[in-house]
Design an enzyme around this catalytic site. Structure first.
Site, short mmCIF file in Angstrom:
data_model
loop_
_atom_site.label_atom_id
_atom_site.label_comp_id
_atom_site.label_asym_id
_atom_site.label_seq_id
_atom_site.Cartn_x
_atom_site.Cartn_y
_atom_site.Cartn_z
CB SER A 97 -0.94 -0.06 1.21
OG SER A 97 -1.93 0.89 1.10
CG ASP A 239 -2.25 4.09 -1.62
OD1 ASP A 239 -2.98 3.94 -2.61
OD2 ASP A 239 -2.35 3.36 -0.61
CG ASP A 241 -2.80 -0.39 -2.54
OD1 ASP A 241 -2.52 0.74 -2.09
OD2 ASP A 241 -3.56 -1.17 -1.95
CG ASP A 243 -6.03 1.43 -1.12
OD1 ASP A 243 -5.06 2.20 -1.21
OD2 ASP A 243 -6.11 0.55 -0.24
#
Ligand code: MG
Length: 449
Positions: A97, A239, A241, A243
């Site tokens: 993440s 970020d 990833d 999300d």
């Protein structure tokens, strides 16, 4: 083993130290044993360690007979979307993440495309710690299939729910910093479909992050500088990833994580036609969201920290929208996960429909200031005593004890919460201004000492 974190929000470790191929292999076997035949959707972010972790996970999953649909390097919400699309039994996302480049991790999803719950995570841990798990014979090994079109499906799904026509005719110009993460793969597909003019900073999906991947103000200097030159209507940063999403206004001013989230919620609630409107946020989310909920006559519910908890409460309360103040919008009509592609689409829709500038919309919001700090304690046994002291000191105020202590003050709040992984207590304060926030923070720190 200091750098290894294992929690329902994901397993995270440092490559070469704690996140080893052995660990990924064991995680694959354990998750496969939990899920059974599958299939399991497997994807991950663009980190350099992706392939090493993936090969070990695939091997583990196959060895216990779990089928895999490999969708490659994609945003986390794309994996969540594809679980629904393929009617899969679960998902595995290889990502750390917002953590720096030396980290990687594994997020585990259930058949609905949301994080597995605590019960399933405990079962997973039992399998993970078992000395031996039953392995499949040669003719019952898991099979691997690939789907390279998943981001296109994800974007299609968003545009089925959110009508992009007004965005297409808006003439908006967008700047996105993808930081060489999975946003670099998904943004061109989304923004081409939305028909806006755009530029992408750090557009190579090679995992060599141009800056610390957490979308905090201190990491946004490149996009701020570019936007200050003028000519853009809005800026976005994701970020690694993709999300989480944060927004910059047309002058390149960062509006804040909670205000980015609030901006998206504001538009979604304005469009909501249900008679009973409900919004779910975590306990550390800004009071701005209370103000927005009130504006639309919506009820606001507070969950424990973490996407898994927000999603569970969203399901239970049948809320129309939710998320976390750190810049993660969840729109259940599309999916059960925080989704920056939904956030980008909603924010552009807000600008296109209102014909307002980002700064004008944000100027109408009440101002709050949030400060975050932590205090170290010598051992985890001290946590109870520390929380008791705080509770005693603020007796008379309304206190929510769902996740640590959240104390509602007249014009702000205090959230004191022990970390799950380290001997520290986190302190979050929101107040009307910096000075007030600082006074309250010092007060709380003195009580804990
Ligand atoms: Mg993330």
């Amino acid at each position: 083993m200091k750098s290894l974190m294992m929690a329902v929000t994901g397993i995270r470790g440092i490559i070469g130290e704690t996140l080893t191929p052995d660990l990924a292999l064991k995680a694959g076997k354990a998750f496969g044993t939990l899920i059974g035949k599958g299939p399991v959707i497997l994807g991950g972010d663009t980190r350099i360690s992706y392939l090493m972790v993936k090969q070990a996970l695939v091997s583990g999953l196959m060895s216990v007979g779990t089928d895999i649909m490999d969708i490659g390097q994609v945003p986390t919400p794309t994996v969540q979307q594809m679980i629904r699309y393929h009617r899969a039994q679960g998902g595995v996302v290889i990502t750390a993440s917002h953590n720096p480049i030396m980290w990687n991790g594994i997020k585990l999803m259930n058949h609905e495309g949301s994080f597995i719950n605590e019960q399933d995570f405990d079962a997973f841990l039992n399998f993970f710690r078992a000395d031996e798990l039953p392995l499949s014979s040669w003719d019952e090994l898991g099979q691997v299939h690939c789907d390279s079109q998943s981001i296109y499906y994800h974007v299609d799904r968003i545009l089925e729910v959110i009508d992009p026509v007004s965005i297409r005719f808006s003439g908006l110009k967008v700047l996105v910093d993808a930081n060489n993460g999975t946003g670099a793969l998904a943004n061109p597909i989304l923004l081409d479909r939305l028909g806006v003019e755009y530029e992408i900073l750090n557009p190579e999906p090679n995992g060599r992050f141009a800056h610390d991947p957490e979308p905090l103000e201190k990491n946004l200097s490149q996009i701020k500088k570019q936007m200050a030159k003028g000519g853009y209507d809005i800026g976005f940063v994701q970020d690694a990833d993709a999300d989480r999403l944060v927004i910059l206004d047309e002058n390149g001013r960062f509006i804040g994580e909670d205000y980015s989230f609030g901006f998206c919620v504001d538009y979604l609630l304005s469009q909501e036609t249900a008679r009973k409107k409900t919004l779910v946020v975590n306990l550390s989310t800004s009071k701005l969201l209370e103000w927005i909920a009130e504006k639309y006559g919506a009820q606001i519910l507070y969950s424990k920290i973490g996407e898994a908890h927000v999603t569970q409460m969203l399901k239970q309360s049948k809320a129309q929208v939710g998320g976390e103040g750190n810049g993660g919008i969840i729109f259940p009509k599309i999916g059960w996960g925080r989704d920056s592609l939904v956030g980008i689409t909603v924010a552009l829709k807000y600008l296109a429909d209102s014909k307002k500038k980002v700064s004008e919309i944000v100027a109408a919001y009440p101002r709050y200031v949030m400060v975050r700090d932590k205090v170290s304690i010598s051992n985890k046994e001290e946590i109870g005593a520390c929380l008791n002291k705080v509770e005693k000191a603020y007796r008379g105020y309304s206190i929510n004890m769902l996740d640590g202590l959240k104390i509602s003050l007249d014009d702000g709040w205090i959230h004191v919460r022990p970390s799950n992984t380290e001997p520290i207590i986190r302190i979050f304060i929101e107040a009307k201004d910096d000075k007030q926030a600082e006074i309250i923070l010092n007060e709380v720190k003195n009580i804990i000492k």
